[in-house]
Design a protein around this motif. Structure first.
Motif, mmCIF file in Angstrom:
data_model
loop_
_atom_site.group_PDB
_atom_site.id
_atom_site.type_symbol
_atom_site.label_atom_id
_atom_site.label_comp_id
_atom_site.label_asym_id
_atom_site.label_seq_id
_atom_site.Cartn_x
_atom_site.Cartn_y
_atom_site.Cartn_z
ATOM 1 N N GLY A 132 0.969 -1.213 -0.032
ATOM 2 C CA GLY A 132 -0.054 0.100 0.191
ATOM 3 C C GLY A 132 0.878 1.168 0.072
ATOM 4 O O GLY A 132 2.041 1.147 0.704
ATOM 5 N N VAL A 133 0.350 2.273 -0.722
ATOM 6 C CA VAL A 133 1.035 3.554 -0.560
ATOM 7 C C VAL A 133 0.404 4.692 0.230
ATOM 8 O O VAL A 133 -0.915 4.818 -0.075
ATOM 9 C CB VAL A 133 1.260 4.226 -1.900
ATOM 10 N N GLY A 134 1.075 5.193 1.500
ATOM 11 C CA GLY A 134 0.566 6.388 1.766
ATOM 12 C C GLY A 134 1.442 7.586 2.059
ATOM 13 O O GLY A 134 2.637 7.178 1.240
ATOM 14 N N LYS A 135 0.905 8.690 2.060
ATOM 15 C CA LYS A 135 1.626 9.819 2.154
ATOM 16 C C LYS A 135 1.743 10.403 3.537
ATOM 17 O O LYS A 135 0.601 10.995 4.200
ATOM 18 C CB LYS A 135 1.341 11.100 1.253
ATOM 19 N N VAL A 136 2.949 11.017 4.091
ATOM 20 C CA VAL A 136 3.049 12.155 5.178
ATOM 21 C C VAL A 136 3.745 13.183 4.723
ATOM 22 O O VAL A 136 4.691 13.074 4.369
ATOM 23 C CB VAL A 136 3.698 11.259 6.450
ATOM 24 N N GLU A 137 2.968 14.395 4.918
ATOM 25 C CA GLU A 137 3.795 15.568 4.216
ATOM 26 C C GLU A 137 4.457 15.552 2.819
ATOM 27 O O GLU A 137 5.577 15.821 2.596
ATOM 28 C CB GLU A 137 4.691 16.280 5.193
ATOM 29 N N GLY A 138 3.561 14.711 2.131
ATOM 30 C CA GLY A 138 4.049 14.431 0.704
ATOM 31 C C GLY A 138 5.355 13.306 0.665
ATOM 32 O O GLY A 138 5.906 12.932 -0.413
ATOM 33 N N PHE A 139 5.730 12.802 1.985
ATOM 34 C CA PHE A 139 6.763 11.737 1.914
ATOM 35 C C PHE A 139 5.936 10.406 1.709
ATOM 36 O O PHE A 139 5.003 10.222 2.408
ATOM 37 C CB PHE A 139 7.396 12.091 3.194
ATOM 38 N N THR A 140 6.673 9.608 0.927
ATOM 39 C CA THR A 140 6.033 8.273 0.594
ATOM 40 C C THR A 140 6.164 7.165 1.567
ATOM 41 O O THR A 140 7.229 6.899 1.884
ATOM 42 C CB THR A 140 6.426 7.769 -0.898
ATOM 43 N N ILE A 141 5.256 6.489 1.947
ATOM 44 C CA ILE A 141 5.182 5.122 2.941
ATOM 45 C C ILE A 141 4.577 4.013 2.314
ATOM 46 O O ILE A 141 3.496 4.112 1.820
ATOM 47 C CB ILE A 141 4.569 5.713 4.285
ATOM 48 N N PHE A 142 5.605 3.009 2.233
ATOM 49 C CA PHE A 142 5.016 1.719 1.550
ATOM 50 C C PHE A 142 4.610 0.939 2.804
ATOM 51 O O PHE A 142 5.558 0.465 3.595
ATOM 52 C CB PHE A 142 6.346 1.278 0.849
ATOM 53 N N VAL A 143 3.386 0.440 2.622
ATOM 54 C CA VAL A 143 2.768 -0.172 3.921
ATOM 55 C C VAL A 143 2.537 -1.758 3.499
ATOM 56 O O VAL A 143 1.648 -1.911 2.883
ATOM 57 C CB VAL A 143 1.394 0.353 4.337
ATOM 58 N N GLU A 144 2.957 -2.518 4.020
ATOM 59 C CA GLU A 144 2.769 -4.114 3.958
ATOM 60 C C GLU A 144 1.549 -4.206 4.709
ATOM 61 O O GLU A 144 1.402 -3.783 5.741
ATOM 62 C CB GLU A 144 3.936 -4.868 4.843
ATOM 63 N N GLY A 145 0.523 -4.805 3.877
ATOM 64 C CA GLY A 145 -0.710 -4.957 4.425
ATOM 65 C C GLY A 145 -1.811 -4.089 4.171
ATOM 66 O O GLY A 145 -2.972 -4.083 4.760
ATOM 67 N N GLY A 146 -1.365 -2.962 3.516
ATOM 68 C CA GLY A 146 -2.250 -1.885 3.341
ATOM 69 C C GLY A 146 -2.779 -2.203 2.013
ATOM 70 O O GLY A 146 -2.270 -2.178 1.165
ATOM 71 N N LEU A 147 -4.274 -1.800 1.717
ATOM 72 C CA LEU A 147 -4.996 -1.860 0.295
ATOM 73 C C LEU A 147 -5.427 -0.570 -0.076
ATOM 74 O O LEU A 147 -5.861 0.319 1.197
ATOM 75 C CB LEU A 147 -5.977 -2.720 0.323
ATOM 76 N N PRO A 148 -5.651 0.272 -1.172
ATOM 77 C CA PRO A 148 -6.084 1.081 -1.514
ATOM 78 C C PRO A 148 -7.558 1.395 -0.899
ATOM 79 O O PRO A 148 -8.489 0.464 -0.890
ATOM 80 C CB PRO A 148 -6.141 1.138 -2.892
ATOM 81 N N GLY A 149 -7.634 2.294 -0.093
ATOM 82 C CA GLY A 149 -9.089 2.914 0.282
ATOM 83 C C GLY A 149 -8.856 2.652 1.772
ATOM 84 O O GLY A 149 -9.861 2.854 2.567
ATOM 85 N N ASP A 150 -7.889 1.807 2.097
ATOM 86 C CA ASP A 150 -8.012 1.663 3.777
ATOM 87 C C ASP A 150 -7.551 2.892 4.511
ATOM 88 O O ASP A 150 -6.620 3.745 4.226
ATOM 89 C CB ASP A 150 -6.515 0.613 4.289
ATOM 90 N N GLU A 151 -8.159 3.073 5.696
ATOM 91 C CA GLU A 151 -7.438 4.277 6.691
ATOM 92 C C GLU A 151 -6.977 2.957 7.884
ATOM 93 O O GLU A 151 -7.593 2.366 8.492
ATOM 94 C CB GLU A 151 -8.796 4.925 7.283
ATOM 95 N N LEU A 152 -5.724 3.184 8.143
ATOM 96 C CA LEU A 152 -4.994 2.358 8.984
ATOM 97 C C LEU A 152 -3.941 3.096 9.921
ATOM 98 O O LEU A 152 -3.468 4.274 9.750
ATOM 99 C CB LEU A 152 -4.398 1.238 8.107
ATOM 100 N N ILE A 153 -3.538 2.200 10.920
ATOM 101 C CA ILE A 153 -2.388 2.652 11.466
ATOM 102 C C ILE A 153 -1.016 1.916 11.080
ATOM 103 O O ILE A 153 -1.145 0.613 11.183
ATOM 104 C CB ILE A 153 -2.442 2.578 13.239
ATOM 105 N N ALA A 154 0.016 2.612 10.781
ATOM 106 C CA ALA A 154 1.269 1.713 10.173
ATOM 107 C C ALA A 154 2.396 2.197 11.200
ATOM 108 O O ALA A 154 2.493 3.238 11.684
ATOM 109 C CB ALA A 154 1.523 2.287 8.750
ATOM 110 N N GLU A 155 3.010 1.207 11.539
ATOM 111 C CA GLU A 155 4.323 1.313 12.104
ATOM 112 C C GLU A 155 5.396 1.336 11.354
ATOM 113 O O GLU A 155 5.659 0.594 10.449
ATOM 114 C CB GLU A 155 4.375 0.073 13.226
#
Ligand SMILES: C[S@@+](CC[C@H](N)C(=O)[O-])C[C@H]1O[C@@H](n2cnc3c(N)ncnc32)[C@H](O)[C@@H]1O
Length: 456
Positions: A24-47
């Protein structure tokens, strides 16, 4: 420069995309985070697990609001097993993602705007589709495990069933595991380079006939007869081989095969064409979708029986045979010598006489054929993931076939090569993605290009 996140941070993220590795791909202040176990549309907590200059890697620890495309996985092992990536994503959504992946590559890398990209053709039943299984054998605290590697690790995830394989495979794995435990047969340990059994490979033909290949580190296989006797209780098992692989290598099969029982080869079909399958021979792993793919390639070729066709990167000649009836003559070119031998044998098996198979690199053989005055009216290419050599693309442009059909397992290199052909006299008419590997991020495409007379 340091990114806005640190290892151990737990962040609220919205997943907006999926990488071609299924992260899954998420962004924090434009910075890319690749998330194992994340799918498009998820709202999640990632470590956050790892940070790099331009991105970070994280693992989903809590799905707060799941994507509407999420489903409960049919596979019990999906959380650990590294075999598939998309077991929690609805199958229709997988097909959409694959179509978008192809579209994105064609537009971004290929810089082609007006190409018709059809929706990915999926399977009616995307389970139990593979005709080949390759399973690792491992040992942990005295227990044998047989299955696939855990994601990003060499730990073998022990499985009792694999829902993309035939049920026969589940039975075979159980038998081998029981045999190893009963007779204390050691699994190969990569670190110490010791042990006996490395891998189990299965090959299944359309009629269910199955070949089992036990890959060992030496010719020694203790209590071999007991293993053969147990495997023979599975009626579909018609052939058993021992393959010897002494090398410290990730390549599964070695060069030496010892037949332990039954048939030398099994016979499989694509449409009405027969193919011999021996332990080392290459064959497409999803027979249902292979037929879909080849039929599309044949439709795009639009042959009238009078044409000379080049099938470049022909493997064991499956496409050559498939199109042979509709062409005057076919030249199949392949770099692997054994594949060429299989191709010639397969042509004989099917009584097909209008194909010439040539061993060598497509980028060297195609110019040679052109020099000899053998010109293709139409060309099919089906290169490996790295795509076509530029020298071959140059030669195709010189040959000037009216149609090029490009079969590809990698949208990025496909897009790069289409750009070249588009800039050198060809128009990309249509791309058809086909889902050969449900539950994984892989997608196969077949593309039609025609010669653009305006650029003469
Ligand atoms: C994706 S497979 C396609 C095989 C076949 N068309 C099929 O559908 O089963 C690509 C093939 O290209 C062969 N290959 C790789 N590089 C090559 C080259 N430079 N020239 C010819 N064949 C090559 C590989 O050995 C492999 O058999």
């Amino acid at each position: 420069m340091k990114g806005p996140v640190s290892i151990g941070d737990k962040l609220d993220l919205n997943i907006i995309d999926l990488t071609n590795q299924g992260l899954g791909v998420g962004k924090v202040e434009g910075f890319t985070i690749f998330v194992e176990g994340g799918l498009p549309g998820d709202e999640l907590i990632a470590e956050i697990k790892k940070t790099k200059k331009n991105f970070a890697e994280a693992k989903a620890v809590e799905i707060k609001n799941p994507s509407s495309k999420r489903q409960i996985s049919e596979c019990k092992y999906y959380k650990n097993c590294g075999g598939c990536q998309l077991h929690e994503l609805d199958y229709r959504a997988q097909l959409d993602i694959k179509t978008n992946m192809v579209k994105d590559a064609i537009e971004r890398i290929g810089k082609l705007e007006d190409v018709k990209i059809n929706p990915t053709i999926g399977m009616e039943t995307p389970f139990r589709y593979r005709n080949k299984g390759m399973f690792k054998v491992g040992e942990k605290e005295g227990n044998i495990s047989i299955g696939y590697f855990k994601n990003k690790s060499h730990e073998v995830v022990d499985i009792e069933e694999c829902i993309i394989q035939d049920e026969v495979v589940d039975k075979v794995l159980k038998i081998v595991k029981e045999y190893m435990e009963k007779y204390n047969v050691q699994a190969y340990n990569k670190k110490t380079n010791k042990g006996t059994i490395r891998d189990i490979v299965t090959r299944k033909a359309k009629d269910g006939s199955t070949m089992v290949i036990i890959v060992t580190t030496s010719e020694k296989l203790p209590y071999k007869d007991e293993l053969i006797k147990s495997l023979k209780t599975v009626k579909e098992v018609v052939s058993i081989y021992q393959n010897i692989n002494k090398k410290k290598t990730p390549v599964v099969l070695g060069n030496k095969n010892i037949k332990l029982y039954g048939e030398d080869k099994i016979v499989d079909y694509i449409d009405k064409f027969k193919f011999y399958i021996s332990p080392n021979s290459f064959f497409q792993v999803n027979p249902i979708q292979t037929e879909v793919l080849y039929k599309k390639a044949l439709e795009y070729l639009d042959l009238n029986g009078g044409e000379t066709v080049f099938d470049l990167y022909c493997g064991i000649g499956t496409i050559s045979l498939f199109i042979s009836e509709k062409a005057k003559s076919v030249y199949g070119v392949e770099i692997v010598s054994d594949a060429i031998k299989d191709a010639e044998e397969n042509a004989k098996l099917n009584n097909v006489r209008n194909i010439e198979f040539i061993e060598g690199k497509s980028e060297e053989i195609a110019p040679k054929l052109l020099k000899e005055g053998i010109k293709a009216d139409k060309i099919v290419v089906d290169p490996p993931r790295k795509g076509c050599d530029e020298k071959l693309l140059e030669t195709i442009v010189k040959i000037k076939p009216e149609t090029v059909v490009y079969v590809s397992c990698n949208p990025s290199t496909l897009a790069r090569d289409l750009k070249y052909l588009d800039e050198n006299g060809y128009k990309v008419i249509e791309v058809q993605p086909v889902d050969m590997f449900p539950w994984t991020m892989h997608v196969e495409c077949v593309t039609l290009l025609t010669r653009n007379e305006d650029k003469e």
